[in-house]
Design an enzyme around this catalytic site. Structure first.
Site, PDB file in Angstrom:
ATOM      1  N   GLY A 236       0.652  -0.966  -0.038  1.00  0.00           N
ATOM      2  CA  GLY A 236      -0.173  -0.195  -0.138  1.00  0.00           C
ATOM      3  C   GLY A 236       0.866   1.176  -0.003  1.00  0.00           C
ATOM      4  N   ASP A 237       0.244   2.361  -0.401  1.00  0.00           N
ATOM      5  CA  ASP A 237       0.798   3.727  -0.195  1.00  0.00           C
ATOM      6  C   ASP A 237       0.338   4.402   1.016  1.00  0.00           C
ATOM      7  OD1 ASP A 237       1.277   6.436  -0.542  1.00  0.00           O
ATOM      8  OD2 ASP A 237       0.972   6.141  -2.656  1.00  0.00           O
ATOM      9  N   PHE A 238       1.013   4.614   2.068  1.00  0.00           N
ATOM     10  CA  PHE A 238       0.287   5.187   3.349  1.00  0.00           C
ATOM     11  C   PHE A 238      -0.410   6.648   2.999  1.00  0.00           C
ATOM     12  CE2 PHE A 238       5.212   5.203   4.457  1.00  0.00           C
ATOM     13  CZ  PHE A 238       5.280   6.511   3.924  1.00  0.00           C
ATOM     14  N   LYS A 253      12.894   7.152   9.869  1.00  0.00           N
ATOM     15  CA  LYS A 253      13.403   7.882   8.446  1.00  0.00           C
ATOM     16  C   LYS A 253      12.419   8.251   7.420  1.00  0.00           C
ATOM     17  CE  LYS A 253      17.413   6.257   7.171  1.00  0.00           C
ATOM     18  NZ  LYS A 253      18.681   6.281   6.675  1.00  0.00           N
ATOM     19  N   HIS A 256      11.327  12.772   8.011  1.00  0.00           N
ATOM     20  CA  HIS A 256      12.321  13.781   7.334  1.00  0.00           C
ATOM     21  C   HIS A 256      12.200  13.778   5.721  1.00  0.00           C
ATOM     22  CE1 HIS A 256      16.055  10.678   6.651  1.00  0.00           C
ATOM     23  NE2 HIS A 256      15.120  10.451   6.165  1.00  0.00           N
ATOM     24  N   ASN A 303      21.131  16.789   2.850  1.00  0.00           N
ATOM     25  CA  ASN A 303      20.992  15.646   1.738  1.00  0.00           C
ATOM     26  C   ASN A 303      19.433  15.858   1.476  1.00  0.00           C
ATOM     27  OD1 ASN A 303      21.834  13.740   0.165  1.00  0.00           O
ATOM     28  ND2 ASN A 303      20.762  12.253   1.563  1.00  0.00           N
ATOM     29  N   GLN A 307      17.639  15.740  -2.308  1.00  0.00           N
ATOM     30  CA  GLN A 307      17.032  14.329  -2.715  1.00  0.00           C
ATOM     31  C   GLN A 307      15.340  14.345  -2.253  1.00  0.00           C
ATOM     32  OE1 GLN A 307      19.668  11.110  -1.098  1.00  0.00           O
ATOM     33  NE2 GLN A 307      19.184  10.565  -3.242  1.00  0.00           N
TER      34      GLN A 307
END
Length: 346
Positions: A236-238, A253, A256, A303, A307
């Site tokens: 799934g895509d939360f 992580k 962030h 970073n 990104q």
């Protein structure tokens, strides 16, 4: 540290400006297989022998080996036959592919992907957005679509994250006593290294890795065996799909990667799904409240700029996000390592 008069500022500037040289030496030695070769050989080798085995120039290999000696990644012994090189304990543990604590994969990800994005750091600062379009010629609007732009790149990223949790996972999971939580969902759990650490530390728990379909497929094929029965998967895509009910949710992580609005959206969904008395564990690298450090976290935040859509935050900032979603009794534990833990209860 002494007074400012004691500091050699020109030397400090030179060291800072050459920092990328140091990392690139280590990355290159890993990529060429220097540390793996020396481990497998079981004995010290000459630069000629190493160059022959690697199919590389003797001149180049000798300079690389000497640089690794200077960085304490290799040791050298002078004999009548000449210099013989061997791994140090650090390189055996962290830089060889076969070690359980190997950091090889995250280094290759940094070397081949992150470095390319960082070439455009000045553009990221000017524009305030990630640099996938310049670095790889692909849209920057969907950071994870860019990050998972190929099966090879996704596998590289997942293996890299697994290597991080192999040395940092237990610290964050032991920051609080989580033994009362038996039904755990690891949102965005990827290759399963943190889930594996969790069931090892809390043997009465089961952990379900909730991630994108293509990530789950790779995790099942490459990283988590069917015999690991305490680890399950949910595709799934939360952000767009429902989040199943559980006692504890781990977001390692994850926040962030996103701006405050996206974080609030996700945490509100987690709060609604969470069982009463349950909670959410945030695993992040925490900035000092005045944002004066730690320097590693400040660099991680840079970073995130090149990104993702996110940033590193202070404990107070994460607590504010949790409170806005409804979580209370918020506890913060700094581990003294790379990543820290924040626990919010429902």
């Amino acid at each position: 540290m002494g007074s400012t008069e004691d500091l050699d500022y020109p030397q400090i500037i030179i060291q800072y400006s050459s920092g990328f040289l140091i990392s690139k030496v280590m990355f290159t030695a890993c990529e060429l297989g220097v540390f793996d070769l020396l481990l497998e050989s079981g004995k010290p080798l000459s630069s000629d022998a190493i160059a022959a085995c690697l199919g590389a120039s003797t001149t180049g290999v000798e300079r690389l080996l000497d640089a690794c000696v200077g960085l304490k990644l290799l040791a050298v012994e002078m004999t009548q036959e000449g210099a013989l090189y061997r791994n140090t304990e650090i390189s055996n543990i962290y830089l060889t592919k076969s070690s359980p604590k190997s950091q090889y994969h995250i280094m290759m990800y940094y070397s081949n992907t992150v470095y390319l994005c960082w070439q455009y750091l000045a553009d990221a600062v000017r524009e305030g957005r990630n640099q996938y379009e310049r670095a790889f010629g692909i849209s920057s609007k969907d950071p994870f679509g860019a990050m998972y732009r190929s099966g090879e790149e996704m596998l590289k990223f997942m293996a890299g994250q697994n290597s991080v949790w192999s040395i940092c996972g237990r610290d964050v999971l032991a920051a609080f006593d989580l033994s009362s939580f038996t039904q755990i969902y690891d949102l965005g759990g990827g290759g399963g290294a943190l889930a594996r650490e969790c069931v090892s530390l809390y043997p009465n728990s089961t952990v379900t890795i909730y991630d994108l379909t293509k990530v789950v497929q790779v995790a099942k094929e490459q990283f988590v065996s069917p015999e690991e029965r305490q680890i399950a998967f949910r595709e799934g895509d939360f952000f767009n799909d429902s989040i199943p009910e559980a006692e504890l949710y781990i977001l390692s992580k994850i926040l962030h990667d996103w701006d405050d609005d996206k974080c609030k959206q996700l945490l509100e969904k987690v709060y609604k799904a969470c069982k009463p008395g349950g909670g959410v564990l945030l695993v992040e690298s925490l900035l000092n409240e005045d944002k004066s450090g730690p320097v590693e976290t400040q660099l991680y935040s840079m970073n995130m700029l090149v990104q993702t859509e996110g940033k590193e935050r202070t404990a107070a900032e994460y607590s504010k996000l949790l409170e806005a979603a409804g979580f209370g009794v918020i506890q913060v534990k700094r581990t003294g390592k790379l990543y820290d833990a924040v626990l919010g209860r429902k």
